[in-house]
Scaffold this active site. Structure first.
Site, mmCIF file in Angstrom:
data_model
loop_
_atom_site.group_PDB
_atom_site.id
_atom_site.type_symbol
_atom_site.label_atom_id
_atom_site.label_comp_id
_atom_site.label_asym_id
_atom_site.label_seq_id
_atom_site.Cartn_x
_atom_site.Cartn_y
_atom_site.Cartn_z
ATOM 1 N N ASN A 43 -40.435 -0.017 35.849
ATOM 2 C CA ASN A 43 -40.409 -0.442 34.439
ATOM 3 C C ASN A 43 -41.120 -1.772 34.257
ATOM 4 O OD1 ASN A 43 -38.850 1.723 33.716
ATOM 5 N ND2 ASN A 43 -36.911 0.599 33.925
ATOM 6 N N GLU A 68 -48.163 4.445 38.268
ATOM 7 C CA GLU A 68 -47.016 3.983 37.460
ATOM 8 C C GLU A 68 -46.533 5.077 36.505
ATOM 9 O OE1 GLU A 68 -45.245 1.630 37.906
ATOM 10 O OE2 GLU A 68 -46.382 0.126 38.990
ATOM 11 N N PRO A 72 -47.614 11.308 50.429
ATOM 12 C CA PRO A 72 -48.700 12.281 50.240
ATOM 13 C C PRO A 72 -48.264 13.487 49.410
ATOM 14 C CG PRO A 72 -48.666 11.514 52.514
ATOM 15 C CD PRO A 72 -47.468 10.913 51.846
ATOM 16 N N ARG A 126 -79.415 -4.268 20.157
ATOM 17 C CA ARG A 126 -80.214 -3.080 20.450
ATOM 18 C C ARG A 126 -80.752 -2.474 19.146
ATOM 19 N NH1 ARG A 126 -83.080 -0.208 24.237
ATOM 20 N NH2 ARG A 126 -82.970 2.028 23.790
HETATM 21 P P1 TGC Z 1 -33.615 10.917 37.410
HETATM 22 O O1 TGC Z 1 -32.507 11.793 37.834
HETATM 23 O O2 TGC Z 1 -34.112 10.964 36.009
HETATM 24 O O3 TGC Z 1 -33.236 9.399 37.729
HETATM 25 C C1 TGC Z 1 -32.682 9.004 38.965
HETATM 26 C C2 TGC Z 1 -31.939 7.715 38.681
HETATM 27 O O4 TGC Z 1 -32.874 6.713 38.272
HETATM 28 C C3 TGC Z 1 -32.580 6.301 36.929
HETATM 29 N N1 TGC Z 1 -33.875 6.123 36.271
HETATM 30 C C4 TGC Z 1 -34.369 4.941 35.971
HETATM 31 N N2 TGC Z 1 -33.867 3.713 36.114
HETATM 32 C C5 TGC Z 1 -34.609 2.692 35.709
HETATM 33 N N3 TGC Z 1 -35.834 2.857 35.187
HETATM 34 C C6 TGC Z 1 -36.387 4.069 35.036
HETATM 35 N N4 TGC Z 1 -37.615 4.196 34.533
HETATM 36 C C7 TGC Z 1 -35.640 5.184 35.426
HETATM 37 N N5 TGC Z 1 -35.867 6.507 35.437
HETATM 38 C C8 TGC Z 1 -34.766 7.071 35.948
HETATM 39 C C9 TGC Z 1 -31.742 7.411 36.326
HETATM 40 O O5 TGC Z 1 -30.919 6.916 35.297
HETATM 41 C C10 TGC Z 1 -30.943 7.859 37.523
HETATM 42 O O6 TGC Z 1 -29.926 6.917 37.754
HETATM 43 P P2 TGC Z 1 -28.497 7.395 38.315
HETATM 44 O O7 TGC Z 1 -27.700 6.132 38.376
HETATM 45 O O8 TGC Z 1 -27.991 8.378 37.318
HETATM 46 O O9 TGC Z 1 -28.773 7.999 39.658
HETATM 47 O O10 TGC Z 1 -34.799 11.112 38.435
HETATM 48 P P3 TGC Z 1 -35.831 12.282 38.603
HETATM 49 O O11 TGC Z 1 -35.940 12.544 40.069
HETATM 50 O O12 TGC Z 1 -35.481 13.423 37.699
HETATM 51 O O13 TGC Z 1 -37.229 11.624 38.144
HETATM 52 C C11 TGC Z 1 -37.491 11.169 36.895
HETATM 53 C C12 TGC Z 1 -38.963 10.738 36.788
HETATM 54 C C13 TGC Z 1 -39.912 11.922 36.893
HETATM 55 C C14 TGC Z 1 -39.109 10.093 35.412
HETATM 56 C C15 TGC Z 1 -39.302 9.712 37.885
HETATM 57 O O14 TGC Z 1 -39.293 10.292 39.136
HETATM 58 C C16 TGC Z 1 -40.643 9.046 37.684
HETATM 59 O O15 TGC Z 1 -40.744 8.064 36.960
HETATM 60 N N6 TGC Z 1 -41.721 9.575 38.340
HETATM 61 C C17 TGC Z 1 -43.019 8.895 38.340
HETATM 62 C C18 TGC Z 1 -43.205 8.169 39.649
HETATM 63 C C19 TGC Z 1 -44.015 6.922 39.503
HETATM 64 O O16 TGC Z 1 -44.206 6.381 38.434
HETATM 65 N N7 TGC Z 1 -44.458 6.385 40.617
HETATM 66 C C20 TGC Z 1 -45.144 5.125 40.619
HETATM 67 C C21 TGC Z 1 -45.269 4.579 42.017
HETATM 68 S S1 TGC Z 1 -45.657 2.860 42.094
HETATM 69 C C22 TGC Z 1 -47.231 2.749 41.526
HETATM 70 O O17 TGC Z 1 -47.826 3.656 41.058
HETATM 71 C C23 TGC Z 1 -47.836 1.406 41.601
HETATM 72 S S2 TGC Z 1 -49.447 1.283 40.993
HETATM 73 C C24 TGC Z 1 -49.440 -0.369 40.713
HETATM 74 C C25 TGC Z 1 -50.730 -0.996 40.467
HETATM 75 O O18 TGC Z 1 -51.644 -0.973 41.339
HETATM 76 O O19 TGC Z 1 -50.829 -1.626 39.385
HETATM 77 P P1 FAD Z 2 -49.007 14.488 41.475
HETATM 78 O O1 FAD Z 2 -47.598 14.053 41.320
HETATM 79 O O2 FAD Z 2 -49.349 15.462 42.556
HETATM 80 O O3 FAD Z 2 -49.576 14.978 40.105
HETATM 81 C C1 FAD Z 2 -50.772 15.759 39.958
HETATM 82 C C2 FAD Z 2 -50.831 16.222 38.512
HETATM 83 O O4 FAD Z 2 -49.698 17.056 38.258
HETATM 84 C C3 FAD Z 2 -50.746 15.077 37.508
HETATM 85 O O5 FAD Z 2 -51.533 15.378 36.378
HETATM 86 C C4 FAD Z 2 -49.284 15.109 37.093
HETATM 87 O O6 FAD Z 2 -49.026 14.531 35.835
HETATM 88 C C5 FAD Z 2 -49.010 16.607 37.109
HETATM 89 N N1 FAD Z 2 -47.590 16.897 37.233
HETATM 90 C C6 FAD Z 2 -46.743 16.537 38.212
HETATM 91 N N2 FAD Z 2 -45.504 16.964 37.951
HETATM 92 C C7 FAD Z 2 -45.574 17.612 36.755
HETATM 93 C C8 FAD Z 2 -44.618 18.264 35.912
HETATM 94 N N3 FAD Z 2 -43.320 18.305 36.255
HETATM 95 N N4 FAD Z 2 -45.051 18.820 34.769
HETATM 96 C C9 FAD Z 2 -46.351 18.767 34.405
HETATM 97 N N5 FAD Z 2 -47.289 18.145 35.138
HETATM 98 C C10 FAD Z 2 -46.902 17.588 36.303
HETATM 99 N N6 FAD Z 2 -47.800 4.322 44.534
HETATM 100 C C11 FAD Z 2 -46.935 3.423 45.093
HETATM 101 O O7 FAD Z 2 -45.834 3.765 45.470
HETATM 102 N N7 FAD Z 2 -47.309 2.126 45.252
HETATM 103 C C12 FAD Z 2 -48.531 1.668 44.873
HETATM 104 O O8 FAD Z 2 -48.827 0.476 45.031
HETATM 105 C C13 FAD Z 2 -49.460 2.590 44.296
HETATM 106 N N8 FAD Z 2 -50.713 2.197 43.954
HETATM 107 C C14 FAD Z 2 -51.631 3.128 43.530
HETATM 108 C C15 FAD Z 2 -52.956 2.757 43.343
HETATM 109 C C16 FAD Z 2 -53.906 3.709 42.966
HETATM 110 C C17 FAD Z 2 -55.330 3.303 42.795
HETATM 111 C C18 FAD Z 2 -53.496 5.044 42.725
HETATM 112 C C19 FAD Z 2 -54.507 6.071 42.287
HETATM 113 C C20 FAD Z 2 -52.202 5.416 42.915
HETATM 114 C C21 FAD Z 2 -51.244 4.477 43.332
HETATM 115 N N9 FAD Z 2 -49.924 4.836 43.602
HETATM 116 C C22 FAD Z 2 -49.043 3.933 44.147
HETATM 117 C C23 FAD Z 2 -49.531 6.237 43.519
HETATM 118 C C24 FAD Z 2 -49.293 6.728 42.099
HETATM 119 O O9 FAD Z 2 -48.095 6.245 41.584
HETATM 120 C C25 FAD Z 2 -49.322 8.262 42.138
HETATM 121 O O10 FAD Z 2 -50.669 8.645 42.369
HETATM 122 C C26 FAD Z 2 -48.783 8.877 40.872
HETATM 123 O O11 FAD Z 2 -47.396 8.630 40.738
HETATM 124 C C27 FAD Z 2 -49.051 10.398 40.815
HETATM 125 O O12 FAD Z 2 -48.682 11.006 41.989
HETATM 126 P P2 FAD Z 2 -49.706 12.010 42.757
HETATM 127 O O13 FAD Z 2 -50.983 11.295 42.918
HETATM 128 O O14 FAD Z 2 -49.009 12.505 43.952
HETATM 129 O O15 FAD Z 2 -49.949 13.174 41.729
#
Ligand code: TGC
Ligand code: FAD
Length: 397
Positions: free
Chosen positions: A253, A376, A147, A281
């Site tokens: 990734n 993602e 959350p 249309r």
């Molecule tokens: P940072 O210090 O940069 O990295 C920590 C460690 O991770 C490594 N790393 C990666 N490795 C592989 N792939 C990547 N994309 C990586 N990014 C970073 C990095 O090299 C480091 O490794 P090590 O060995 O040095 O420890 O970490 P940070 O805390 O500063 O965060 C970086 C940031 C902001 C890019 C990362 O937290 C991030 O990508 N945030 C976004 C979170 C996100 O995408 N969440 C998605 C949740 S899952 C989801 O949304 C499923 S929806 C699916 C669906 O329904 O289709």
């Molecule tokens: P926040 O991180 O609170 O972000 C809010 C806003 O602030 C965004 O615009 C963001 O870009 C901005 N922001 C945040 N940090 C910064 C910064 N440093 N600088 C500037 N702007 C910033 N997660 C899973 O783990 N597994 C799943 O299967 C999954 N499925 C999902 C399905 C749906 C339909 C949705 C909507 C989300 C899902 N997610 C899942 C979660 C998703 O990955 C998160 O919603 C997403 O990573 C953003 O996190 P948040 O919603 O907490 O937004």
């Protein structure tokens, strides 16, 4: 005098035919795309309006996706098809042309749940789960977001503590796709040694999934909160090779790569729907398609769709050759989702009032793409990843 249009040319092209994209595909890649497209047209498209309206994704689709061979299709062995990355991308594109909810299901099952087990699991864990997940006999989910920690998963509060040889998990995960459908959840938690991953059978006492309702986006997809209240797991539930936050981020990734292609499916479908509509249309006594402003919109959208597809294929070829870097995936996810949502919204304008109903796909796609833009990694996170790659400075915190 009434304006008249010359009769339209007999020879027209779809947007991607204009780019001759098929020329860049191998025969088996074209076959896979055609097979998935046929499934979407016959099984999914006739039902999507109803599923979107009633906010359901029928569980039996898992088995049908398994039979189609798209679950974990880019993984090798354990009942998986072992295709290349481009084929997986094309399957995502075709599924998302139906609805982002279908691609989401397949992304989470194959690229997050199955990939986490495939890459970080023990042989026992792989044999126990992967064949069933590939067949659609079991469903997986992936719990990283919390959350208060979405973009910044490093701050996660879910905690796993050792108790003898067991682990005990406490915490809450949020926005978890497939959460209420899942048989197994990959859950990421802080431990005394850093972030670790756990396979949680969803029947384990203390595990609850609460479905999130009233969504305006991704309605044909199940999204849930996961609550872990003293969930006790044996040592064998830990993913032995997952060490640190890099492990879950590496899974992202894989799923992000699928989205690079997938989002274009929603864009392509929107554009094809808009082109068809503008031809049927009439406005001001002639087809909407015959006006220059309409053609400017259609041409600009076609250019962006084609450029995005070329980018996706380029990244796919790199991934198949030597592996794609995370910041390269960020380039693709940022651009293709951003362009896809712009295309879906522009297509909606061409449909006028009709465009606000479920009868036409563009607004449904645009609404879905709001989630795709956010999950993602939000666009802002991908901008910052690219910024870091360009400058060396991490500007996330
Ligand atoms: P940072 O210090 O940069 O990295 C920590 C460690 O991770 C490594 N790393 C990666 N490795 C592989 N792939 C990547 N994309 C990586 N990014 C970073 C990095 O090299 C480091 O490794 P090590 O060995 O040095 O420890 O970490 P940070 O805390 O500063 O965060 C970086 C940031 C902001 C890019 C990362 O937290 C991030 O990508 N945030 C976004 C979170 C996100 O995408 N969440 C998605 C949740 S899952 C989801 O949304 C499923 S929806 C699916 C669906 O329904 O289709
Ligand atoms: P926040 O991180 O609170 O972000 C809010 C806003 O602030 C965004 O615009 C963001 O870009 C901005 N922001 C945040 N940090 C910064 C910064 N440093 N600088 C500037 N702007 C910033 N997660 C899973 O783990 N597994 C799943 O299967 C999954 N499925 C999902 C399905 C749906 C339909 C949705 C909507 C989300 C899902 N997610 C899942 C979660 C998703 O990955 C998160 O919603 C997403 O990573 C953003 O996190 P948040 O919603 O907490 O937004």
């Amino acid at each position: 005098m009434t304006a008249t249009a010359a009769p339209p040319s007999a020879q027209t092209y779809t947007p991607l035919e204009l780019f001759d994209i098929d020329r860049l595909l191998e025969p088996d890649e074209r076959d896979i795309a055609a097979t998935v497209r046929k499934f979407v047209e016959t099984r999914l498209r006739p039902n999507i309006e109803g599923w979107f309206e009633s906010a359901t994704l029928p569980r039996e689709l898992a088995k049908e996706f398994g039979d189609l061979g798209v679950l974990g299709m880019h993984l090798d062995g354990y009942g998986c098809a072992g295709t290349n990355a481009v084929s997986y991308g094309l399957a995502c594109l075709e599924l998302e042309a139906g609805d982002s909810g279908f691609r989401s299901f397949v992304s989470v099952q194959g690229s997050l749940s199955m990939f986490s087990i495939y890459r970080y699991g023990s042989e026992e864990q792989k044999h126990e789960w992967l064949p069933r997940l590939a067949a659609g006999d079991a469903i997986g989910c992936f719990g990283l977001t919390e959350p208060d920690f979405g973009s910044n998963p490093a701050g996660m509060r879910t905690r796993a503590r050792r108790d003898g040889s067991d682990w005990v998990l406490n915490g809450t995960k949020m926005w978890i796709t497939n959460g209420n459908l899942a048989d197994v959840a990959t859950v990421w938690a802080q431990t005394d040694e850093g972030v670790r991953g756990f396979l949680v059978p969803t029947g384990t006492p203390g595990f609850t999934a609460n479905e999130i309702h009233r969504k305006l986006s991704l309605r044909a997809s199940v999204t849930s909160e996961l609550v872990l209240d003293n969930v006790r797991l044996p040592a064998s539930a830990q993913l032995p090779h997952a060490v640190g936050l890099g492990a879950p981020l590496s899974c992202l990734n894989e799923a992000r790569f699928g989205i690079v292609f997938g989002a274009l499916g929603a864009a392509r479908d929107s554009l094809e729907a808009a082109i068809a509509y503008t031809q049927s249309r009439d406005v001001f006594d002639r087809p909407l398609a015959s006006f220059q402003l309409t053609q400017e919109k259609l041409a600009n959208m076609t250019v962006e769709l084609g450029k995005g597809t070329l980018l996706a294929l380029h990244l796919g070829r790199i991934k198949d050759a030597e592996g794609v870097r995370p910041e390269q995936v960020s380039l693709g996810k940022l651009n293709n989702v951003r362009e896809a949502i712009a295309i879906a919204r522009e297509c909606r304008t061409l449909l006028g009032g009709s465009g606000i109903t479920l009868e036409y796909s563009p607004l449904r796609h645009a609404n879905n793409l709001e989630s795709v833009l956010t999950y993602e990694g939000t666009s802002e996170m991908h901008l910052l990843s690219i910024g870091k790659a360009l400058t060396g400075h991490a500007a996330f915190r």
